[in-house]
Write an enzyme that holds these catalytic residues in place. Structure first.
Site, mmCIF file in Angstrom:
data_model
loop_
_atom_site.group_PDB
_atom_site.id
_atom_site.type_symbol
_atom_site.label_atom_id
_atom_site.label_comp_id
_atom_site.label_asym_id
_atom_site.label_seq_id
_atom_site.Cartn_x
_atom_site.Cartn_y
_atom_site.Cartn_z
ATOM 1 N N HIS A 139 0.836 -1.205 0.000
ATOM 2 C CA HIS A 139 0.000 0.000 0.000
ATOM 3 C C HIS A 139 0.868 1.253 0.000
ATOM 4 C CE1 HIS A 139 -3.416 -2.607 0.702
ATOM 5 N NE2 HIS A 139 -2.786 -3.143 1.752
ATOM 6 N N ASN B 156 18.488 14.275 9.234
ATOM 7 C CA ASN B 156 19.768 13.815 8.683
ATOM 8 C C ASN B 156 20.576 13.228 9.829
ATOM 9 O OD1 ASN B 156 22.285 13.430 7.550
ATOM 10 N ND2 ASN B 156 22.391 15.430 6.574
ATOM 11 N N TYR C 62 28.096 17.992 20.589
ATOM 12 C CA TYR C 62 27.166 18.050 21.723
ATOM 13 C C TYR C 62 27.681 17.247 22.918
ATOM 14 C CZ TYR C 62 22.796 17.837 24.351
ATOM 15 O OH TYR C 62 21.844 17.943 25.342
ATOM 16 N N LYS D 290 22.978 21.513 28.821
ATOM 17 C CA LYS D 290 22.457 21.085 27.526
ATOM 18 C C LYS D 290 22.189 22.265 26.600
ATOM 19 C CE LYS D 290 20.307 16.742 29.004
ATOM 20 N NZ LYS D 290 19.056 15.948 29.050
ATOM 21 N N HIS E 96 27.430 24.954 6.917
ATOM 22 C CA HIS E 96 26.471 25.030 5.807
ATOM 23 C C HIS E 96 26.677 26.310 5.002
ATOM 24 C CE1 HIS E 96 24.161 21.703 7.615
ATOM 25 N NE2 HIS E 96 23.552 21.619 6.449
#
Length: 458
Positions: A44, A330, A342, A354, A369
Site C-alpha cells: 500500500h 539527517n 554536543y 544542555k 552550511h
C-alpha cells in the site's frame, strides 16, 4: 569520625551522580534497513510512491510538450546539468587531492601514536609532543578550508562542480576528526612497557571508514553477507532520475522566474510574488535533496560496501516541532554533531549544560552550511545562516503537542522556509550574473547585492 565518613560517602555519591549525568550514550551500530526501504515493503505504501512518481512523470511530460509546441525544443535539464557540472575534470583532480590529504593525515596520526608509545614512563617531553601535533591538526583543519576557498574561485568552478568539492572536503574533515577523536584516547591511555598492546586501525580499516556511509568512527561495523545487485541498480536509476528532475525544475521554474533580476528594477511586491510562486518548487528541492542524498546515495554506497546500519534518517515527516525534525532529518550528520560536538561540550567543556551544547551544535552546523553555500555559489549571502541560528535554534526549544494540525503547520513552515531560501539565493545569483562588478573586492564578495543594488524599488 562517623560524620567524616558520612560526608565522604555523600561526596563520593554526589561525584558518582555527576559522572552519571555527564556521560551520554554513544552511537550503537546494528544491521537495519533505512525506513523508506522498510515502508516500501508494504504494497500500500509502495502504491503511494508509484502515484507520486506517476504524478511527477505527468508534470514532466506536460511541461516538455508545452515547451516543444511553444519554443520548438525539448527542455529536460541537459543544459543545466552540462552547465552546472562544467570543468568536472578539475573537480575530480581536486577530489583526488583531498583523498591523498586524508591518507596523509592517517599516516601522520600513526607517526604520532607510534613515537608516543615509545616514550619512557613519565617523560617530560610527552606533553610537548602532544601539543605540537594538536596544533598541527588544528592547522590542517584551517588550511583545508583556506585552500579550498582559494582553489574553487581560482578554477571558476560552476555551481555543481564547486558543490561537489565543498561537500566532499567537509565530509573528509568530519571523517578525519572522527577518526582522530575515536583513536586518540587509546594512545593517551596506553601505558608503555606494560602488558598492554596498542592496537591502531589499519590503513584498510581507515579507507573503509573514509567511504562508509557514516561519520561516526567505530573499530568494526556490522556488515552484510552479500551485495544485492538489484537493489544497487534501483538506486542508480533513482539517482540519475533525481538529478534530471532537479535540473528540470531549475530549467522550467526557478531560472525563468528569476533570470531577469538585475536587468530592470523590481518592486518589493513583485519579488515577494516571485518567492511565493516558488514555494512548491522549494519544497520539491528539499524533498529531492533528502531522497537523493540520505536515501539513494547512502543506501547505494552502503550496499556496495556491505555496510549494515542504514539508519540514515527516521520519520522526520511526522514531526510536530523542529527539535524532532533536526534530530531525525539527517542522522548521518546529526550523529556526528551529537558525538563530537554536543557530547563533548556536555561532558567536558560545559558539564551538564544542555542549552550551551545545543546552541554550539546549531552554530557549528550553520557556519559549515554557510561556508559550503558561499563557495558553491561564489558569493556570501547568509540567508541559511540566519534561518539556522535565529529561526531553527529558537524553534527547536519550543515544544508543541503531537496533533495533526501541528504537523500541517510544520509542513507549511517547511514549505515557506525552503521556498524563500531557494528564491532568495536565485535572486542574488542572477543579480550578480546580470550586473557583474568591475572589481573583485572583499566587500563586494561579502555584501549581498540584493539589498544594495538598484534592482529593488521600495
Amino acid at each position: 569520625m562517623g560524620k567524616e565518613i558520612d560526608q565522604t560517602v555523600k561526596s563520593d555519591s554526589k561525584t558518582s551522580r555527576q559522572r552519571r549525568v555527564r556521560e551520554l550514550p554513544t552511537k550503537k551500530f546494528q544491521v537495519r534497513d533505512s525506513l523508506l526501504t522498510i515502508l516500501c515493503e508494504n504494497p500500500h505504501i509502495k502504491v503511494v510512491k508509484h502515484i507520486f512518481v506517476a504524478f511527477l512523470i505527468g508534470l514532466f511530460l506536460n511541461t516538455v510538450l508545452q515547451d516543444f509546441f511553444d519554443h520548438g525544443e525539448f527542455r529536460v535539464g541537459f543544459k543545466v546539468i552540462k552547465a552546472g557540472l562544467g570543468k568536472f575534470h578539475w573537480a575530480l583532480a581536486v577530489w583526488i587531492a583531498l583523498n591523498i590529504a586524508a591518507v596523509l593525515s592517517y599516516l601522520c596520526f600513526n607517526l604520532w601514536a607510534t613515537i608516543r608509545s615509545n616514550f619512557p614512563p613519565k617523560a617530560q617531553n610527552v606533553q610537548v609532543w602532544d601539543s605540537c601535533w594538536l596544533l598541527a591538526l588544528l592547522a590542517y583543519y584551517v588550511l583545508q578550508f583556506r585552500v579550498i576557498s582559494i582553489v574553487v574561485p581560482f578554477l571558476k568552478l560552476p555551481i555543481g562542480s564547486a558543490a561537489i568539492i565543498c561537500l566532499e572536503q567537509t565530509r573528509f574533515l568530519m571523517k578525519i576528526h572522527a577518526f582522530v577523536r575515536g583513536n586518540a584516547g587509546k594512545v593517551l591511555n596506553y601505558k608503555p612497557h606494560s602488558d598492554q598492546t596498542l592496537s591502531l586501525a589499519s590503513l584498510r580499516d581507515f579507507m573503509y571508514f573514509l567511504y562508509a556511509p557514516t561519520l561516526v568512527y567505530c573499530d568494526q561495523y556490522p556488515r552484510r553477507d552479500a551485495i544485492r545487485w538489484g537493489f544497487v541498480g534501483t538506486k542508480v536509476v533513482d539517482f540519475i532520475g533525481v538529478i534530471f528532475y532537479y535540473a528540470f525544475l531549475l530549467e522550467r521554474f526557478l531560472i525563468p522566474e528569476h533570470k531577469d533580476i538585475g536587468l530592470r528594477a523590481f518592486t518589493l511586491q513583485e519579488l515577494i510574488l516571485k518567492a511565493v510562486n516558488n514555494f512548491a518548487v522549494g519544497l520539491m528541492f528539499l524533498l529531492l535533496a533528502f531522497y537523493v542524498v540520505l536515501d539513494t546515495t547512502q543506501n547505494l554506497v552502503g550496499e556496495l560496501l556491505k555496510f549494515g546500519d542504514r539508519q540514515f534518517y527516521e520519520d522526520w515527516w511526522t514531526s510536530t516541532n523542529y527539535s524532532d525534525y533536526f534530530r531525525t532529518w539527517n542522522m548521518v550528520v546529526g550523529d556526528w554533531l551529537y558525538t563530537y560536538i554536543y557530547k563533548d561540550m556536555y561532558e567536558h567543556v560545559v558539564p551538564g549544560n544542555k542549552t550551551i551544547a545545543k546552541i554550539t551544535v546549531f552554530l557549528v552546523s550553520a557556519v559549515v552550511h554557510e561556508w559550503v553555500l558561499t563557495y558553491m555559489f561564489g558569493f556570501f549571502f547568509p540567508a541559511l545562516f540566519v534561518a539556522f541560528i535565529i529561526v531553527g535554534s529558537v524553534l527547536s526549544f519550543i515544544r508543541s503537542p503531537n496533533l495533526d494540525i501541528v504537523n500541517i503547520l510544520f509542513w507549511y513552515m517547511l514549505t515557506l522556509g525552503s521556498g524563500l531560501l531557494s528564491s532568495a539565493y536565485a535572486m542574488e545569483y542572477f543579480i550578480r550574473v546580470n550586473l557583474p562588478s568591475e572589481g573583485t573586492s572583499l566587500m563586494d564578495f561579502l555584501i549581498p547585492r540584493l539589498f544594495t543594488s538598484d534592482s529593488i524599488v521600495y
